[in-house]
Write a protein that holds these residues in place. Structure first.
Motif, PDB file in Angstrom:
ATOM      1  N   ILE A 428       0.838  -1.200   0.000  1.00 12.38           N
ATOM      2  CA  ILE A 428       0.000   0.000   0.000  1.00 12.38           C
ATOM      3  C   ILE A 428       0.871   1.248   0.000  1.00 12.38           C
ATOM      4  N   ALA A 429       1.972   1.208   0.754  1.00  9.17           N
ATOM      5  CA  ALA A 429       2.874   2.364   0.846  1.00  9.17           C
ATOM      6  C   ALA A 429       3.821   2.457  -0.343  1.00  9.17           C
ATOM      7  N   ARG A 430       3.615   1.623  -1.366  1.00  5.83           N
ATOM      8  CA  ARG A 430       4.452   1.625  -2.576  1.00  5.83           C
ATOM      9  C   ARG A 430       5.902   1.328  -2.250  1.00  5.83           C
ATOM     10  N   MET A 431       6.118   0.403  -1.304  1.00  3.66           N
ATOM     11  CA  MET A 431       7.429  -0.103  -0.888  1.00  3.66           C
ATOM     12  C   MET A 431       8.287   0.977  -0.219  1.00  3.66           C
ATOM     13  N   ARG A 432       7.666   2.010   0.315  1.00  6.46           N
ATOM     14  CA  ARG A 432       8.395   3.061   1.013  1.00  6.46           C
ATOM     15  C   ARG A 432       8.315   2.857   2.528  1.00  6.46           C
ATOM     16  N   ASP A 433       9.224   3.518   3.243  1.00  7.48           N
ATOM     17  CA  ASP A 433       9.129   3.561   4.702  1.00  7.48           C
ATOM     18  C   ASP A 433       8.176   4.699   5.055  1.00  7.48           C
ATOM     19  N   ALA A 434       6.885   4.389   5.070  1.00  6.96           N
ATOM     20  CA  ALA A 434       5.870   5.428   5.172  1.00  6.96           C
ATOM     21  C   ALA A 434       5.302   5.518   6.584  1.00  6.96           C
ATOM     22  N   ASP A 435       4.643   6.633   6.828  1.00  9.79           N
ATOM     23  CA  ASP A 435       3.915   6.833   8.080  1.00  9.79           C
ATOM     24  C   ASP A 435       2.724   5.865   8.096  1.00  9.79           C
ATOM     25  N   PRO A 436       2.596   5.030   9.139  1.00  6.15           N
ATOM     26  CA  PRO A 436       1.470   4.081   9.199  1.00  6.15           C
ATOM     27  C   PRO A 436       0.108   4.754   9.095  1.00  6.15           C
ATOM     28  N   ARG A 437       0.020   6.017   9.522  1.00  4.07           N
ATOM     29  CA  ARG A 437      -1.261   6.713   9.436  1.00  4.07           C
ATOM     30  C   ARG A 437      -1.687   6.927   7.983  1.00  4.07           C
ATOM     31  N   LEU A 438      -0.703   7.158   7.091  1.00  2.91           N
ATOM     32  CA  LEU A 438      -1.033   7.328   5.677  1.00  2.91           C
ATOM     33  C   LEU A 438      -1.503   6.011   5.071  1.00  2.91           C
ATOM     34  N   VAL A 439      -0.911   4.911   5.530  1.00  2.00           N
ATOM     35  CA  VAL A 439      -1.329   3.596   5.042  1.00  2.00           C
ATOM     36  C   VAL A 439      -2.764   3.316   5.479  1.00  2.00           C
ATOM     37  N   LEU A 440      -3.052   3.586   6.752  1.00  2.00           N
ATOM     38  CA  LEU A 440      -4.413   3.363   7.263  1.00  2.00           C
ATOM     39  C   LEU A 440      -5.423   4.274   6.549  1.00  2.00           C
ATOM     40  N   GLU A 441      -5.015   5.498   6.256  1.00  4.49           N
ATOM     41  CA  GLU A 441      -5.907   6.426   5.560  1.00  4.49           C
ATOM     42  C   GLU A 441      -6.272   5.896   4.181  1.00  4.49           C
ATOM     43  N   ALA A 442      -5.271   5.389   3.438  1.00  2.40           N
ATOM     44  CA  ALA A 442      -5.535   4.845   2.098  1.00  2.40           C
ATOM     45  C   ALA A 442      -6.397   3.595   2.187  1.00  2.40           C
ATOM     46  N   ALA A 443      -6.114   2.726   3.183  1.00  2.00           N
ATOM     47  CA  ALA A 443      -6.890   1.490   3.331  1.00  2.00           C
ATOM     48  C   ALA A 443      -8.348   1.797   3.685  1.00  2.00           C
ATOM     49  N   ARG A 444      -8.548   2.765   4.549  1.00  2.00           N
ATOM     50  CA  ARG A 444      -9.931   3.117   4.926  1.00  2.00           C
ATOM     51  C   ARG A 444     -10.650   3.778   3.752  1.00  2.00           C
ATOM     52  N   LEU A 445      -9.930   4.616   2.988  1.00  2.00           N
ATOM     53  CA  LEU A 445     -10.546   5.270   1.839  1.00  2.00           C
ATOM     54  C   LEU A 445     -10.961   4.245   0.790  1.00  2.00           C
ATOM     55  N   ALA A 446     -10.172   3.163   0.659  1.00  2.00           N
ATOM     56  CA  ALA A 446     -10.516   2.087  -0.268  1.00  2.00           C
ATOM     57  C   ALA A 446     -11.444   1.055   0.371  1.00  2.00           C
ATOM     58  N   ASP A 447     -11.819   1.285   1.636  1.00  2.00           N
ATOM     59  CA  ASP A 447     -12.713   0.398   2.376  1.00  2.00           C
ATOM     60  C   ASP A 447     -12.161  -1.032   2.426  1.00  2.00           C
ATOM     61  N   VAL A 448     -10.859  -1.128   2.698  1.00  2.00           N
ATOM     62  CA  VAL A 448     -10.223  -2.431   2.751  1.00  2.00           C
ATOM     63  C   VAL A 448      -9.602  -2.679   4.133  1.00  2.00           C
ATOM     64  N   HIS A 449      -9.745  -1.728   5.046  1.00  2.00           N
ATOM     65  CA  HIS A 449      -9.111  -1.840   6.359  1.00  2.00           C
ATOM     66  C   HIS A 449      -9.625  -3.049   7.134  1.00  2.00           C
ATOM     67  N   GLU A 450     -10.931  -3.245   7.172  1.00  2.00           N
ATOM     68  CA  GLU A 450     -11.493  -4.370   7.930  1.00  2.00           C
ATOM     69  C   GLU A 450     -11.091  -5.696   7.304  1.00  2.00           C
ATOM     70  N   MET A 451     -11.074  -5.756   5.981  1.00  2.00           N
ATOM     71  CA  MET A 451     -10.667  -7.007   5.311  1.00  2.00           C
ATOM     72  C   MET A 451      -9.216  -7.345   5.662  1.00  2.00           C
ATOM     73  N   ILE A 452      -8.339  -6.346   5.679  1.00  2.00           N
ATOM     74  CA  ILE A 452      -6.937  -6.590   6.041  1.00  2.00           C
ATOM     75  C   ILE A 452      -6.842  -7.053   7.489  1.00  2.00           C
ATOM     76  N   GLY A 453      -7.666  -6.490   8.356  1.00  2.00           N
ATOM     77  CA  GLY A 453      -7.650  -6.882   9.766  1.00  2.00           C
ATOM     78  C   GLY A 453      -7.998  -8.335   9.980  1.00  2.00           C
ATOM     79  N   ARG A 454      -8.729  -8.952   9.041  1.00  2.00           N
ATOM     80  CA  ARG A 454      -9.094 -10.371   9.174  1.00  2.00           C
ATOM     81  C   ARG A 454      -8.020 -11.319   8.630  1.00  2.00           C
TER      82      ARG A 454
END
Length: 573
Positions: A428-454
């Motif tokens: 999700i972070a495009r292989m960068r050392d990214a801020d986890p908050r940006l990763v969570l923001e993209a996952a929630r915007l794509a509505d995939v956060h809950e699926m990843i949590g499972r």
């Protein structure tokens, strides 16, 4: 004025060449001293036989031992320094060329497939292995062979004559071996590379091969190709082994010859017995690099060919793009008289496309198969170079844009979603050392956060060969999160709902609406009608041309019911 990228590539290659030549010249100077120090043992034996044994002087022997020990210690240090020189040469070359070769290889894989790009990486590694290996020293050792030849002539002119004739014979056999094996070896290597490329490409489709019983047919093809390659290798190996055995036998015979000559000269009292032993050792050292010349020369030829491949890749395949980052911008997307014809084809796929989009607009692109939709998507994200015309984001050419800063501006979801080896967070972070908050923001915007949590380890779940396998829908939704990571200003989605269920499509539409609200330009390419309700504008592509373009409702109202290519759009109105 910016310097042309082509000249930068030429400078890079020239710098690498100069660094190699200067390092090789330094190693050659070291080799001269090392070769002279290799005379320590034969000269020590000469003095022991002629002076110590005859005079029975222990003091002389001790002095000779001390001098020999000092000379051999210097030899050890210089030999180590020469090895470090090769290591530094290889390290500098790889550090200088690693990134340019990787960038050029990625570009080449877009147009020429993965095989060529993979070969470029192997070529660079082969060059490094060649430099740090022993083969690179063979010509340098042969270069200073006159040192040994001069010592043999100094001992007696017959020693020198035998050595000169022997070296000439060994060199001629080496050249003959290279002449008889080079062409066959080249054909065998080319066939082997082709076989590896075909096998690697087929293994990527192992599931289809297994399901449809294609393995026996493919195995037969691979076997025939392997047998052909093996036949070529057998021919080369037989010739090489025969000439290698002949060369080694000749070297032994020549050492016998120099000993025989020495024995005759000792009998005639023209030389001392010590010179006979010393000349035999020097003779063996003189012929050694010539004996290794066959394999050494072949390795030099292969290394030169690998270097040429790397230079061609950097000079020709590397995209001619800007090297300075462009500041983040928020402007219109303009496509101006865009034409694209595939390399080697005179028939364009896209024929003079022109349109523009403002921030926050969503464009849906529809049309029949082979209309050029996916090609247009690759041109919009700057992967493919236009034949004429261009694509501009806030006035900046998307193809020439420096890739790092361009990646911050653009998101892309291709038809075939490719997730890289690594964790879901990395992807999700495009292989960068990214801020986890940006990763969570993209996952929630794509509505995939809950699926990843499972998933077994959530965002730390690793993907790749032999690790956790995602379904097509899961891959597509994670690919969407990657595309919208970092709030890009342009997002291109090619068949984004191909593997999504109803809930996934609703999530996709919500993500598109969020992007629109954020001022992002979104371009949708899809066949399924439901997703097109999120579009503000529609474009109909037919045979590489724009047949309809405008607000979605206006375009739908002008579509003929009989147009199959647009039937899906009517269903989404």
């Amino acid at each position: 004025m910016k310097r042309p990228v082509g000249s930068e590539a030429a400078d890079l290659i020239q710098q690498g060449r100069k660094a190699f030549v200067s390092g090789l010249a330094y190693a050659a100077a070291l080799s001269a001293v090392i070769n002279m120090l290799q005379l320590t043992v034969p000269l020590f034996m000469l003095q022991v036989h002629d002076r110590v044994v005859n005079s029975q002087s222990t003091d002389t022997l001790i002095m000779l031992i001390v001098v020999a020990a000092i000379a051999l210690a210097i030899y050890c240090i210089l030999d180590y320094v020469r090895a470090l020189t090769y290591q530094v040469m290889a390290s500098k070359l790889v550090r200088r060329l690693n990134l340019p070769v990787l960038q050029a290889a990625v570009s080449a894989s877009v147009t020429h497939g993965v095989a060529q790009s993979g070969q470029a990486i192997r070529d660079l590694n082969d060059i490094r292995t060649f430099i740090v290996g022993n083969t690179i020293s063979v010509p340098l050792e042969a270069l200073w062979a006159p040192i040994f030849l001069g010592v043999l002539f100094a001992l007696h002119w017959l020693y020198g004559l035998v050595a000169l004739v022997s070296a000439t014979i060994i060199l001629m056999l080496s050249l003959l071996s290279d002449f008889l094996t080079r062409r066959a070896m080249k054909r065998a290597n080319e066939a082997a590379l082709q076989n590896v490329g075909e096998i690697s490409g087929s293994l990527r489709h192992a599931e289809a091969i297994e399901a449809m019983g294609m393995l026996p047919a493919l195995a037969g093809r691979w076997r025939r190709a392997q047998l052909h390659t093996q036949d070529l290798l057998d021919v080369t190996t037989r010739r090489s082994r025969a000439l290698s055995s002949l060369t080694r036998t000749c070297r032994y015979m020549m050492q016998i010859a120099v000993l025989s000559v020495g024995a005759i000269l000792v009998i005639r009292q023209e030389v001392s017995p010590g010179s006979m032993v010393a000349s035999s050792i020097i003779m063996g050292r003189l012929l050694l690099p010539f004996d290794s010349m066959v394999d050494g020369w072949r390795q030099w030829v292969l290394a030169i060919a690998a270097w040429k491949n790397v230079c061609d890749l950097i000079g020709n395949q590397a995209p001619k793009r800007e090297t300075k980052p462009t500041p983040r911008t928020m402007g219109d997307l303009t496509v101006d008289r865009l034409v694209y014809a595939p390399p080697g084809s005179d028939v364009p796929v896209l024929k003079g496309l022109s349109f523009s989009l403002s921030p926050g607009e969503v464009l849906g692109i529809v049309g029949p198969s082979a209309a050029g939709k996916s090609t247009l998507a690759r041109l919009l994200i700057g992967v493919t170079k236009p034949t004429t015309g261009g694509v501009y984001l806030d006035g900046n050419n998307v193809y020439l844009w420096e890739r790092g800063s361009f990646g911050d501006m653009v998101g892309y979801l291709p038809q075939n979603v490719s997730l890289l080896d690594g964790t879901i967070r990395d992807n999700i972070a495009r292989m960068r050392d990214a801020d986890p908050r940006l990763v969570l923001e993209a996952a929630r915007l794509a509505d995939v956060h809950e699926m990843i949590g499972r998933l077994p380890l959530g965002y730390d779940t690793r993907l790749g060969d032999g690790t956790y396998a995602l379904s097509g829908g899961q891959r597509q939704r994670i690919g969407l999160a990657r595309a919208i990571y970092g709030r890009p200003r342009l997002v291109v989605l090619d068949e984004p709902n191909a593997n999504l269920d109803t809930d996934g499509e609703r999530a996709l539409i919500r993500a598109i609406e969020a992007l629109r609200a954020d001022g992002t330009i979104v371009i949708l390419i899809a066949h399924r009608p439901s997703i097109m309700q999120a579009a503000d504008k529609l474009m109909v592509l037919q045979e590489g041309r724009i047949s309809q373009f405008g607000p979605r409702t206006a375009v739908v109202s002008t579509i003929s019911p009989g147009e199959k290519a647009i039937a899906a759009v009517r269903g989404s109105a």
